[in-house]
Design a protein around this motif. Structure first.
Motif, mmCIF file in Angstrom:
data_model
loop_
_atom_site.group_PDB
_atom_site.id
_atom_site.type_symbol
_atom_site.label_atom_id
_atom_site.label_comp_id
_atom_site.label_asym_id
_atom_site.label_seq_id
_atom_site.Cartn_x
_atom_site.Cartn_y
_atom_site.Cartn_z
ATOM 1 N N THR A 1 -4.503 9.101 -3.907
ATOM 2 C CA THR A 1 -3.398 9.874 -3.334
ATOM 3 C C THR A 1 -3.686 11.365 -3.287
ATOM 4 O OG1 THR A 1 -2.320 10.209 -5.480
ATOM 5 C CG2 THR A 1 -1.729 8.199 -4.230
ATOM 6 N N SER B 1 -11.182 9.339 -1.456
ATOM 7 C CA SER B 1 -10.058 8.412 -1.389
ATOM 8 C C SER B 1 -10.538 7.091 -0.799
ATOM 9 C CB SER B 1 -8.943 9.007 -0.529
ATOM 10 O OG SER B 1 -7.796 8.183 -0.529
ATOM 11 N N GLU C 1 -4.073 1.858 7.934
ATOM 12 C CA GLU C 1 -3.318 2.610 6.930
ATOM 13 C C GLU C 1 -4.248 3.482 6.100
ATOM 14 O OE1 GLU C 1 -0.762 0.305 4.396
ATOM 15 O OE2 GLU C 1 -0.060 -0.911 6.072
ATOM 16 N N SER C 2 -3.755 4.672 5.796
ATOM 17 C CA SER C 2 -4.465 5.582 4.902
ATOM 18 C C SER C 2 -3.663 5.680 3.610
ATOM 19 C CB SER C 2 -4.589 6.968 5.542
ATOM 20 O OG SER C 2 -5.199 7.864 4.655
ATOM 21 N N ASP C 3 -4.341 5.594 2.474
ATOM 22 C CA ASP C 3 -3.651 5.668 1.192
ATOM 23 C C ASP C 3 -3.314 7.104 0.792
ATOM 24 O OD1 ASP C 3 -3.634 2.924 0.820
ATOM 25 O OD2 ASP C 3 -5.544 2.920 -0.235
ATOM 26 N N ILE C 4 -3.913 8.075 1.464
ATOM 27 C CA ILE C 4 -3.620 9.480 1.194
ATOM 28 C C ILE C 4 -2.919 10.045 2.421
ATOM 29 C CG2 ILE C 4 -5.926 10.224 1.943
ATOM 30 C CD1 ILE C 4 -5.733 12.462 -0.181
ATOM 31 N N SER C 5 -1.862 10.792 2.193
ATOM 32 C CA SER C 5 -1.086 11.316 3.317
ATOM 33 C C SER C 5 -1.790 12.506 3.967
ATOM 34 C CB SER C 5 0.304 11.747 2.839
ATOM 35 O OG SER C 5 0.203 12.901 2.022
ATOM 36 N N ASN C 6 -1.494 12.708 5.233
ATOM 37 C CA ASN C 6 -2.019 13.877 5.939
ATOM 38 C C ASN C 6 -1.539 15.168 5.283
ATOM 39 O OD1 ASN C 6 -3.440 12.362 7.823
ATOM 40 N ND2 ASN C 6 -1.704 12.261 9.236
ATOM 41 N N GLU C 7 -0.323 15.133 4.749
ATOM 42 C CA GLU C 7 0.220 16.312 4.061
ATOM 43 C C GLU C 7 -0.599 16.642 2.821
ATOM 44 O OE1 GLU C 7 3.073 14.496 6.676
ATOM 45 O OE2 GLU C 7 2.153 13.610 4.908
ATOM 46 N N MET C 8 -0.986 15.610 2.061
ATOM 47 C CA MET C 8 -1.794 15.855 0.866
ATOM 48 C C MET C 8 -3.188 16.335 1.236
ATOM 49 S SD MET C 8 -2.226 16.210 -2.331
ATOM 50 C CE MET C 8 -0.984 15.409 -3.342
#
Length: 191
Positions: free
Chosen positions: A43, A65, A75-82
């Motif tokens: 994350t 990640s 799906e990505s487990d890390i958000s673009n915001e992070m």
């Protein structure tokens, strides 16, 4: 001869992330040659914690990640915001195919059996899951050109959530897997 201090945690897991980061900070006080730290953080939270704790502009932190599709198609487990938050503090994020499973896992899932890389991964897990992850992310980052081969780096891993293992190793490209050298274990779980 050199005497080194190793931190052993009672068990594996996220409960030790803060203590692991303290052990990493202590090691960096004496290991002045370390210029790269890889951290396996799905994350990005552990990578951000690490950055906030060490705050050293001479060290490049790279967050590794899961690959896109690991948890579900597209799906990505890390958000673009992070990812953006990490980039704002100078942390690169890499999402690539796992070095010890990747496409080989697709073959074994369909046809059964095992891959030779399963044996490598299970051998490293005999130390701890985090040792396996640390070795794996160093191969991934070396193959992506994110860390130099032949230069000692620090790699941090764990299992599922948080981090509980840190090692100093010399990364190699995956084609030279058995030339990787793990020099020191900084911290790992005993169980």
């Amino acid at each position: 001869m050199a005497r080194r201090f190793i931190t052993y945690f009672d068990k594996q897991g996220e409960d030790y992330t803060d203590e692991l980061i303290l052990a990493v900070k202590d090691k960096l006080d004496v290991a002045k040659n370390i210029k790269y730290i890889l951290i396996a953080s799905t994350t990005g939270e552990s990578a951000l914690k690490l950055h906030n704790a060490i705050d050293n502009d001479d060290i490049t932190i790279i967050n590794v990640s899961h690959n896109v599709g690991f948890s579900g198609d597209n799906e990505s487990d890390i958000s673009n915001e992070m990812i953006a938050k990490l980039e704002n503090v100078g942390i690169k994020t890499y999402q690539g195919l796992h070095a010890f499973s990747g496409a080989a896992r697709g073959v074994t899932n369909k046809y059964g059996g095992f891959s030779p890389l399963d044996v490598v991964a299970d051998t490293l897990r005999m130390f701890s899951h985090g040792v396996k992850v640390s070795a794996e992310i160093s191969l991934m980052a070396a193959d992506a050109g994110l860390v130099p081969v032949g230069e000692e780096i620090m790699a941090i891993g764990g299992r599922a959530h948080g981090v509980d293992t840190a090692v100093i190793l010399t990364p190699v490209n995956s084609k030279n897997l058995f030339n990787m050298k793990i020099h020191e274990i900084i911290a790992m779980p005993r169980d």
